[in-house]
Motif scaffolding. Structure first.
Motif, PDB file in Angstrom:
ATOM      1  N   HIS A 165       0.804  -1.193  -0.192  1.00  0.00           N
ATOM      2  CA  HIS A 165       0.101  -0.112  -0.012  1.00  0.00           C
ATOM      3  C   HIS A 165       0.822   1.075   0.004  1.00  0.00           C
ATOM      4  N   GLY A 171      -0.911  10.210  -6.954  1.00  0.00           N
ATOM      5  CA  GLY A 171      -2.092  10.564  -7.790  1.00  0.00           C
ATOM      6  C   GLY A 171      -2.448   9.518  -9.102  1.00  0.00           C
ATOM      7  N   ARG A 173      -3.204   5.352 -10.332  1.00  0.00           N
ATOM      8  CA  ARG A 173      -4.431   4.119 -10.565  1.00  0.00           C
ATOM      9  C   ARG A 173      -5.153   4.255  -9.100  1.00  0.00           C
ATOM     10  N   TYR A 174      -6.474   4.252  -8.982  1.00  0.00           N
ATOM     11  CA  TYR A 174      -7.450   4.227  -7.997  1.00  0.00           C
ATOM     12  C   TYR A 174      -7.433   2.677  -7.506  1.00  0.00           C
ATOM     13  N   HIS A 175      -7.238   2.432  -6.302  1.00  0.00           N
ATOM     14  CA  HIS A 175      -7.512   1.162  -5.693  1.00  0.00           C
ATOM     15  C   HIS A 175      -8.771   1.122  -5.138  1.00  0.00           C
ATOM     16  N   PRO A 176      -9.798   0.304  -5.679  1.00  0.00           N
ATOM     17  CA  PRO A 176     -11.051   0.338  -4.943  1.00  0.00           C
ATOM     18  C   PRO A 176     -11.090  -0.333  -3.686  1.00  0.00           C
ATOM     19  N   GLY A 179      -9.027   3.014  -1.555  1.00  0.00           N
ATOM     20  CA  GLY A 179      -9.515   4.255  -1.627  1.00  0.00           C
ATOM     21  C   GLY A 179      -8.042   5.242  -2.090  1.00  0.00           C
ATOM     22  N   ALA A 180      -6.983   4.424  -2.042  1.00  0.00           N
ATOM     23  CA  ALA A 180      -5.735   5.151  -2.365  1.00  0.00           C
ATOM     24  C   ALA A 180      -5.527   5.362  -3.754  1.00  0.00           C
ATOM     25  N   ARG A 181      -4.467   6.127  -4.135  1.00  0.00           N
ATOM     26  CA  ARG A 181      -4.290   6.484  -5.718  1.00  0.00           C
ATOM     27  C   ARG A 181      -2.844   6.059  -5.945  1.00  0.00           C
ATOM     28  N   SER A 183      -0.959   3.252  -5.395  1.00  0.00           N
ATOM     29  CA  SER A 183      -0.259   2.123  -4.769  1.00  0.00           C
ATOM     30  C   SER A 183       0.655   0.936  -5.286  1.00  0.00           C
ATOM     31  N   ALA A 186      -1.798  -1.643  -6.797  1.00  0.00           N
ATOM     32  CA  ALA A 186      -2.829  -1.398  -7.818  1.00  0.00           C
ATOM     33  C   ALA A 186      -1.808  -1.535  -9.327  1.00  0.00           C
TER      34      ALA A 186
END
Length: 322
Positions: A165, A171, A173-176, A179-181, A183, A186
């Motif tokens: 993580h 900023g 790719r979004y990790h569903p 909620g991080a971007r 990581s 991802a």
């Protein structure tokens, strides 16, 4: 009785695997059951108790067992609790170690599933004899365990070592799940590899690829691997990119704890040199000279399905003798 056996339990989001292990790391008997079939943890433990008791009877009864070790998502070594695991049906805080101890009448200890795998690697696998190493699991997610000075690093609250993580592309790719971007998980997980493939296919509609013979829903990491070994350029580029992201992240991890080795395991490692070559190249490229060409990158010697069971069982012996 000599109590030369221990129980190891690996709780995953989908399945739970468990077995009875001897001191040499031989799994004498094992079984598995569904984790997600039980909405209530009490029902899960009821089935586990029934199945595991049969295995314990096969090896001469409970008096032969030193203890029970468990690897579980969000497992806290200090408290023995599973705490707010996003991929389990049981929500909140679950005092699993205490519940197992009450059920079986022998000591039980719990840790994070990736940490259990690291202990298995140190006790029985590629990291035997090492006091400083990092394990990275490249599966559906990216798990990790850090060993420094011969000790697994837990941190003050039991949750240290969540390298999957760490933000590697701010900023990004979004990790569903979190909620991080941006990581590492991802990008360097099997899910991340699939998402990279989908992004490239969309960005380059005119570039031929074997992957275009399938729908977006059908494409997975196995399919990408099969295309890459057939020489598919786009599939090979996916591994190059994934290896670059992972290699850069590993360089940061090396400069943090200066490990003797990084042990990689999980489904993505089956790609062999397709992933390892770019990982090694970009790791070395981003290391300071004092760290270069010192760290071994190795694949696990343990069967992926056995690593967490073995690690959890080793944890049980450590607990008992402490």
């Amino acid at each position: 009785m000599s109590q030369q056996l221990a129980v190891g339990i690996d709780i995953g989001g989908t399945n739970t695997k468990f077995g009875v292990v001897d001191r040499r790391g031989n799994i004498l008997c094992q079984d598995r059951m569904s984790t997600k079939a039980h909405e209530e943890v009490t029902m899960f433990l009821e089935e586990l108790h029934q199945r595991l008791s049969k295995l314990i009877d096969q090896v001469g009864g409970i008096s032969n067992i030193k203890g029970i070790g468990v690897g579980a998502p969000n497992g806290n070594f200090y408290t023995g609790n599973i705490e707010y695991a996003p991929n389990l049906r049981w929500k909140g805080i679950v005092p699993l170690a205490q519940m197992l101890q009450d059920l079986f009448g022998i000591p039980a200890v719990l840790t994070n599933d990736a940490n259990a795998a690291a202990i298995g690697e140190m006790t029985y696998g590629s990291a035997r004899g090492m006091k400083d190493f990092i394990t990275i699991t490249l599966g559906t997610g990216v798990g990790s365990g850090i060993v420094a000075n011969g000790q697994l690093i837990y941190g003050h609250d039991g949750f240290a070592g969540e390298l999957g993580h760490v933000i590697v592309i701010p900023g990004g790719r979004y990790h569903p799940g979190t909620g991080a971007r941006g990581s590492l998980e991802a990008y360097a997980s099997a899910t991340g590899v699939t998402n990279t493939a989908l992004e490239l296919l969309e960005a380059r509609p005119d570039e031929p690829s074997l992957l275009r013979n399938h729908t977006r829903e059908e494409i997975d990491s196995k399919m990408i691997y099969e295309a890459a070994i057939k020489g598919d350029k786009l599939a090979m580029e996916i591994y190059e990119y994934t290896g670059k992201v992972l290699g850069e992240a590993l360089a940061n991890f090396v400069m943090f704890s200066s490990p003797e080795a990084i042990v990689l395991f999980g489904g993505l490692t089956q790609a062999g040199d397709l992933i390892m070559r770019p990982v090694r190249h970009h790791m070395e490229l981003n290391l300071l000279p004092i760290f270069q060409n010192k760290v071994k990158l190795v694949f696990s010697e343990l069967k992926e399905s056995d690593a967490a069971i073995l690690g959890a069982s080793a944890l049980a012996w450590e607990m008992k003798e402490a």
